[in-house]
Design a protein around this motif. Structure first.
Motif, PDB file in Angstrom:
ATOM      1  N   VAL A  99      22.986 -71.185  81.443  1.00 35.14           N
ATOM      2  CA  VAL A  99      23.202 -72.529  81.973  1.00 35.14           C
ATOM      3  C   VAL A  99      22.714 -73.502  80.926  1.00 35.14           C
ATOM      4  O   VAL A  99      21.555 -73.472  80.541  1.00 35.14           O
ATOM      5  N   VAL A 100      23.569 -74.341  80.417  1.00 32.56           N
ATOM      6  CA  VAL A 100      23.208 -75.248  79.330  1.00 32.56           C
ATOM      7  C   VAL A 100      22.944 -76.636  79.886  1.00 32.56           C
ATOM      8  O   VAL A 100      23.810 -77.243  80.511  1.00 32.56           O
ATOM      9  N   ALA A 101      21.733 -77.118  79.692  1.00 31.33           N
ATOM     10  CA  ALA A 101      21.393 -78.473  80.122  1.00 31.33           C
ATOM     11  C   ALA A 101      21.913 -79.470  79.110  1.00 31.33           C
ATOM     12  O   ALA A 101      21.931 -79.217  77.921  1.00 31.33           O
ATOM     13  N   LYS A 113      12.680 -72.489  81.047  1.00 34.31           N
ATOM     14  CA  LYS A 113      12.854 -73.855  81.544  1.00 34.31           C
ATOM     15  C   LYS A 113      12.875 -73.881  83.072  1.00 34.31           C
ATOM     16  O   LYS A 113      12.284 -74.772  83.698  1.00 34.31           O
ATOM     17  N   SER A 114      13.525 -72.894  83.679  1.00 35.30           N
ATOM     18  CA  SER A 114      13.619 -72.866  85.139  1.00 35.30           C
ATOM     19  C   SER A 114      12.264 -72.660  85.792  1.00 35.30           C
ATOM     20  O   SER A 114      12.048 -73.037  86.943  1.00 35.30           O
ATOM     21  N   ASP A 117      19.605 -67.572  74.777  1.00 31.01           N
ATOM     22  CA  ASP A 117      19.829 -68.586  75.799  1.00 31.01           C
ATOM     23  C   ASP A 117      19.266 -68.149  77.142  1.00 31.01           C
ATOM     24  O   ASP A 117      18.715 -68.969  77.887  1.00 31.01           O
ATOM     25  N   THR A 168      23.796 -65.967  72.726  1.00 28.39           N
ATOM     26  CA  THR A 168      24.298 -65.983  74.098  1.00 28.39           C
ATOM     27  C   THR A 168      24.696 -64.573  74.507  1.00 28.39           C
ATOM     28  O   THR A 168      24.699 -63.647  73.698  1.00 28.39           O
ATOM     29  N   GLN A 189      19.702 -78.444  73.447  1.00 30.25           N
ATOM     30  CA  GLN A 189      18.792 -78.065  74.527  1.00 30.25           C
ATOM     31  C   GLN A 189      17.522 -78.917  74.545  1.00 30.25           C
ATOM     32  O   GLN A 189      16.715 -78.800  75.460  1.00 30.25           O
ATOM     33  N   GLN A 247      16.613 -70.487  79.106  1.00 32.01           N
ATOM     34  CA  GLN A 247      16.921 -71.011  80.442  1.00 32.01           C
ATOM     35  C   GLN A 247      15.928 -70.515  81.482  1.00 32.01           C
ATOM     36  O   GLN A 247      15.533 -71.273  82.388  1.00 32.01           O
ATOM     37  N   LYS A 248      15.484 -69.268  81.356  1.00 34.31           N
ATOM     38  CA  LYS A 248      14.528 -68.746  82.325  1.00 34.31           C
ATOM     39  C   LYS A 248      13.196 -69.478  82.208  1.00 34.31           C
ATOM     40  O   LYS A 248      12.592 -69.854  83.223  1.00 34.31           O
TER      41      LYS A 248
END
Length: 541
Positions: A14-16, A422-423, A415, A402, A513, A419-420
């Motif tokens: 998931v790219v912010a 960041k989440s 990635d 990716t 990112q 993403q993990k």
């Protein structure tokens, strides 16, 4: 440790969308103590905000307390570098205990991740004085202490984390490289090479690897390489030979000379690594004693001017590396907290961590987000995902950016890890993307595309299955790319590695990112003119 040994690193993609920072001045109070809220990122369903406290008075501010409300639909999910509590939509942020007093003219930044789109806070006060909640300073604020509508020069740029002492570098992005202490032997790579290759000017930080952790204490890794080896004039950074009665020699003295030639450069002593991470399990039983031992070593009067902080390379807390650790999900957080308390707010405290983005993987085993408030940045080791430690294959790039069709393990890509993290509440600006200056390879391969079978590890100069970029670029030039990295088949050997071109793409990703920069393992793998580090710096802008 040799990072060429397997580092079990290891999400979805998931790219912010990174949004340009928009400073919003929302608090002026306590005389000339000011506060600004800056939107660092906004990806619609969430956002990242940086808050800067600036002391424009002539006296040191020993404490500060900020109170504010957030509009409906916006909440804080995690915060760093300040203690934040809430009651409904009302929030209180106070200074961390490890953060020292705020000297006249100094600034301190903290930040938070929030749910929902960014909205400026309301009803803000600092130390009890009303802020007014506007977007411009009151006319009664002295012009000399009014924060500008752009980021104040004493604070880090919006795309960087909020360290107490931000390093000076173009765009605020960090370019961090490892120097391996054992490289002075067979590799014949010395601190002088960092200067002659032009890499010193492109680096912001050097990580000196590694100090030992045996017995749950910080200790010297290799005294001869570290501070005993005598350098000739020809091999010395500044062309001056060491003398027999010199108080400090070895790489430590050479790093001192390198810093004198490059005043912007910071050096961090890294402890642990693959071989020496076992000591962290005992360190976690008494973090304060561990931190005391580390401080006494790093700040030894013989070389205290060489090092600007400490790096923890624990492989892996509450998981298995060379040995298994069962100290629990809070062990890492507790060790980092003790280090920050002992080293103080001005030292750099960083960590290299797993990049296992799989469900239930190594990132999930430890509360990395809980430690981030006491860290300047985190370095997920986004390489060594695949390699000839699985001798039969399938062939796969060791540092995919990716996921891709046919990837041997879901969650084993850069990635996914970013993403993990960041989440879980780690701000993007406190994450650096990892790059390997080497390739991993198999032999007995008949298929050119990834996914082929193999019979074992391809021959390497120092270790089977691994080779420096500076060698591979000539002996097995890249013939294809997959998932943002390169690969090549030469005879029956199959290699994957990053090139200047793929690094440029990875830096574009890092910028998009909102990451704080990039780091790499390690300096001796680059060409004599620093091709790869040039690509990192050029790509970050």
């Amino acid at each position: 440790m040799k990072r060429s040994l397997r580092r079990a690193l290891w999400a979805g993609a998931v790219v912010a969308v990174t949004v340009a920072a928009v400073p919003v001045t929302t608090a002026f109070g306590a005389g000339t103590v000011t506060t600004t809220f800056t939107k660092a990122q906004d990806w619609g369903t969430g956002h990242e905000t940086r808050v800067t406290v600036t002391n424009g008075s002539s006296a040191t501010v020993t404490t500060w307390r900020i109170e504010f409300d957030l509009p409906s639909g916006t909440t804080i999910s995690s915060a760093w570098d300040a203690d934040v509590t809430s009651s409904g939509n009302h929030y209180v942020a106070v200074k961390k205990s490890w953060a020292g007093g705020l000297a006249p003219g100094a600034s301190f930044s903290w930040g938070y991740n929030g749910s929902g789109a960014y909205k400026a806070p309301l009803n803000c006060t600092i130390n009890g004085a009303a802020c007014g909640g506007g977007t411009t300073p009151p006319t009664t604020t002295p012009p000399t202490t009014t924060p500008p509508t752009t980021t104040p020069p004493t604070t880090p740029p919006p795309t960087t984390p909020p360290p107490t002492t931000p390093p000076p570098n173009t765009g605020g992005k960090k370019v961090v490289g490892y120097f391996a202490e054992w490289g002075v032997y067979a590799r014949n790579y010395h601190v002088k090479n960092i200067q002659t290759s032009g890499s010193a000017a492109k680096l912001t930080h050097i990580l000196y690897a590694f100090g030992n952790t045996t017995g749950g204490r910080c200790s010297i890794g290799d005294s001869y390489a570290d501070y005993e080896k005598a350098y000739t004039a020809a091999d010395s950074v500044d062309g001056v030979a060491d003398t027999w009665d010199q108080p400090l020699r070895g790489s430590f003295n050479q790093l001192r000379k390198l810093k004198q030639l490059n005043p912007h450069l910071k050096v961090i002593w890294s402890f642990g690594g693959w071989t020496w991470s076992g000591g962290f399990t005992q360190a976690a039983q008494n973090p304060a004693a561990f931190a005391e031992s580390c401080y006494n070593l790093v700040e030894d009067p013989r070389w205290s001017d060489v090092f600007d902080g400490i790096d923890v390379d624990w492989e892996y807390p509450n998981a298995c590396g060379l040995s298994c650790d069962t100290s629990g999900p809070n062990a890492f957080k507790n060790v980092i907290s003790a280090l920050r308390s002992k080293f103080g707010s001005n030292a750099l405290v960083t960590a290299a961590i797993t990049a296992d983005g799989s469900n239930g993987g190594k990132i999930d085993a430890t509360d990395y987000a809980g430690a981030i408030g006491n860290l300047n940045w985190l370095m997920p080791m986004t390489y060594d995902y695949f390699g000839a430690f699985n001798a039969q294959g399938p062939t796969a790039p060791h540092s995919p950016l990716t996921s891709y069709t046919g990837i041997p393990q879901q969650g084993f890509n850069s990635d996914a890890a970013i993403q993990k993290l960041k989440s879980k509440g780690v701000p993007a600006s406190k994450l650096l993307l990892g790059i390997g200056f080497y390739g991993r390879g198999w032999t007995g391969v008949t298929q050119a595309a990834p996914g082929g079978s193999a019979t074992g590890a391809a021959p390497g100069t120092y270790e089977a299955g691994i080779e420096d970029y500076k060698v591979l670029k000539n002996t097995c030039p890249a013939t294809g790319t997959i998932a943002g990295t390169a690969y090549a088949k030469c005879g029956s050997n199959w290699w994957s590695y990053d090139t200047p071109s793929t690094i440029n793409g990875k830096m574009t990703y890092a910028n998009n990112q909102g990451l704080g920069g990039a780091f790499f393992w390690e300096l001796s793998g680059d060409t004599s003119n620093g091709e790869l580090i040039g690509a990192i710096k050029g790509g970050l802008g």
